[in-house]
Design an enzyme around this catalytic site. Structure first.
Site, mmCIF file in Angstrom:
data_model
loop_
_atom_site.group_PDB
_atom_site.id
_atom_site.type_symbol
_atom_site.label_atom_id
_atom_site.label_comp_id
_atom_site.label_asym_id
_atom_site.label_seq_id
_atom_site.Cartn_x
_atom_site.Cartn_y
_atom_site.Cartn_z
ATOM 1 N N TYR A 80 10.070 73.760 75.634
ATOM 2 C CA TYR A 80 10.313 72.078 76.157
ATOM 3 C C TYR A 80 9.075 71.473 76.393
ATOM 4 O O TYR A 80 9.106 70.436 75.691
ATOM 5 C CB TYR A 80 11.092 72.293 77.587
ATOM 6 C CG TYR A 80 11.352 70.959 77.890
ATOM 7 C CD1 TYR A 80 12.324 69.992 77.820
ATOM 8 C CD2 TYR A 80 10.480 70.286 79.140
ATOM 9 C CE1 TYR A 80 12.475 68.812 78.139
ATOM 10 C CE2 TYR A 80 10.643 69.089 79.729
ATOM 11 C CZ TYR A 80 11.642 68.249 78.939
ATOM 12 O OH TYR A 80 11.714 66.897 79.758
ATOM 13 N N VAL A 100 8.583 58.887 77.441
ATOM 14 C CA VAL A 100 7.771 58.035 78.333
ATOM 15 C C VAL A 100 6.497 57.959 77.846
ATOM 16 O O VAL A 100 5.635 57.202 78.521
ATOM 17 C CB VAL A 100 7.614 59.043 79.735
ATOM 18 C CG1 VAL A 100 8.713 58.955 80.656
ATOM 19 C CG2 VAL A 100 6.938 60.623 79.415
ATOM 20 N N SER A 117 10.452 62.296 75.153
ATOM 21 C CA SER A 117 11.718 62.887 74.948
ATOM 22 C C SER A 117 12.264 62.367 73.632
ATOM 23 O O SER A 117 13.485 62.745 73.477
ATOM 24 C CB SER A 117 12.443 61.976 76.163
ATOM 25 O OG SER A 117 12.212 62.648 77.413
ATOM 26 N N LYS A 154 13.637 65.003 71.843
ATOM 27 C CA LYS A 154 15.095 65.602 72.174
ATOM 28 C C LYS A 154 16.257 65.605 70.818
ATOM 29 O O LYS A 154 17.139 66.275 71.117
ATOM 30 C CB LYS A 154 15.423 65.183 73.622
ATOM 31 C CG LYS A 154 14.505 65.652 74.656
ATOM 32 C CD LYS A 154 15.155 64.841 75.963
ATOM 33 C CE LYS A 154 13.772 65.104 77.017
ATOM 34 N NZ LYS A 154 14.050 64.608 78.307
ATOM 35 N N TYR A 159 18.520 57.138 79.393
ATOM 36 C CA TYR A 159 18.705 57.318 80.465
ATOM 37 C C TYR A 159 19.277 56.382 81.278
ATOM 38 O O TYR A 159 20.569 55.837 80.814
ATOM 39 C CB TYR A 159 17.294 57.646 81.522
ATOM 40 C CG TYR A 159 16.302 58.430 80.596
ATOM 41 C CD1 TYR A 159 16.512 60.014 80.463
ATOM 42 C CD2 TYR A 159 15.053 58.150 80.189
ATOM 43 C CE1 TYR A 159 15.850 60.765 79.779
ATOM 44 C CE2 TYR A 159 14.317 58.889 79.418
ATOM 45 C CZ TYR A 159 14.647 60.367 79.521
ATOM 46 O OH TYR A 159 13.751 60.980 78.581
HETATM 47 N N1 GLU Z 1 7.784 65.459 79.145
HETATM 48 C C1 GLU Z 1 8.487 64.683 79.935
HETATM 49 C C2 GLU Z 1 9.141 65.199 81.444
HETATM 50 O O1 GLU Z 1 9.649 66.063 81.226
HETATM 51 C C3 GLU Z 1 9.543 63.874 79.248
HETATM 52 C C4 GLU Z 1 10.138 62.686 79.859
HETATM 53 C C5 GLU Z 1 10.616 61.814 79.026
HETATM 54 O O2 GLU Z 1 9.861 61.449 77.908
HETATM 55 O O3 GLU Z 1 11.359 60.869 79.548
HETATM 56 O O4 GLU Z 1 9.057 64.701 82.546
#
Ligand code: GLU
Length: 309
Positions: free
Chosen positions: A191, A261, A64, A67, A243
């Site tokens: 994505y 993650v 993430s 992003k 988050y």
């Molecule tokens: N590829 C992970 C998902 O879409 C990314 C989530 C993350 O890094 O927080 O669940």
């Protein structure tokens, strides 16, 4: 600036001695297999110096953290119109929550929860095939880091595609609300691939430097975004970058940051430096446990908090 090297060495040593390392993401095999003993840190200052320790040159799945880069690209494409598609409020829910999306009729709270990043990927697809958009994202990240060796880990991308049922649900849900312009499979292709970018702490801290230096990357000599836009991206990272743990991160570290993650965190100390840490074990909010602790030490010992030294 020898002090900064001494400091990152100290942090590395202190982190290495910790026994509680959190839990490695296990939703796909390539992440579940990563050794939780890894720890890397890289600090790139706005005057172009680098201070690294630990596994700073080992590539990991940035997930993430990517992003931040897709948001930057999308803002470059459509400017403030992006905010018609996605909000900019902290979500207060887990990164892959569906409940909030239903209540808010398919408009994601912010660009950093999964649904929001899926909406951003949809914006990036305009006029392109998924492969072209993925290629542009990779080129952009290489440009930011000044490093053409950065690639997508195809095994991670495949695993995400095979098992990302919840993300499929989010995308289809948004499509049902008329909030996606492209087929869900295309949007998810983009994505999943940008989440699968593999980078080292050193590459990541270089790629984030433009956010610490008012939109200009002093290491590559290239202008990336306007000063105002860099400030706003930083604001989103501070309020939404971790988050449901964003408040706690602001309290402990006091700097804009984006976690993934894979255990990576990119942090911006405006006017000072860009910092990347990596430790694969996660805390209960899905953010790197030791990475957050390392950043807390760094912020405390440098006085780099945006809330006062
Ligand atoms: N590829 C992970 C998902 O879409 C990314 C989530 C993350 O890094 O927080 O669940």
């Amino acid at each position: 600036m020898d002090d900064l090297q001494t400091l990152v060495n100290e942090i590395h040593q202190e982190i290495a001695a910790r026994t509680e390392r959190g839990k490695v993401a296990d939703y796909i095999p390539p992440l579940a297999e990563v050794d939780p003993a890894h720890f890397g840190i890289a600090v790139t200052t706005v005057d172009g110096q680098e201070f690294v320790a630990g596994d700073a040159d080992t590539p990991f799945s940035i997930q993430s953290v990517s992003k931040v880069f897709t948001l930057t690209l999308a803002l470059g494409m459509v400017g403030d119109r992006l905010w018609n598609r996605v909000g900019r409020e902290p979500s207060g829910t887990p990164f892959n929550s569906i409940v909030q999306l239903e209540r808010e009729e398919g408009k994601p709270r912010n660009p950093f929860i999964n649904a929001g990043a899926i909406a951003v990927a949809d914006v990036l697809l305009a006029g392109h095939q998924p492969k072209e958009t993925i290629g542009e994202i990779v080129q952009f990240v290489r440009f930011l880091a000044g490093d053409d060796s950065i690639v997508i880990d195809q095994r991670v991308a495949r695993s995400e595609t095979e098992t990302g049922f919840r993300n499929v649900a989010l995308a289809q849900f948004m499509r049902a609300f008329g909030k996606l312009d492209h087929p869900a499979e295309h949007v998810l292709g983009v994505y999943f691939h940008h989440c699968a970018l593999a980078m080292t702490c050193r590459q990541l801290s270089r790629a984030g430097l433009f956010l610490a230096a008012g939109g200009y990357n002093p290491a590559t000599g290239r202008s990336v975004v306007s000063r105002g836009r860099a400030r706003r991206i930083n604001a989103l990272m501070l309020t939404c970058g971790h988050y449901d743990g964003s408040g706690d991160f602001a309290y402990r570290v006091g700097l804009p940051g984006k976690s993934g993650v894979g255990g990576g965190i990119l942090v911006v100390a405006p006017g000072k430096a860009s910092i990347a840490v990596w430790s694969p074990g996660l805390n209960e909010n899905g953010n790197s446990l030791l990475g957050s602790q390392a950043l807390e030490m760094l912020a405390q010992r440098t006085g780099w908090s945006i809330f006062g030294a």
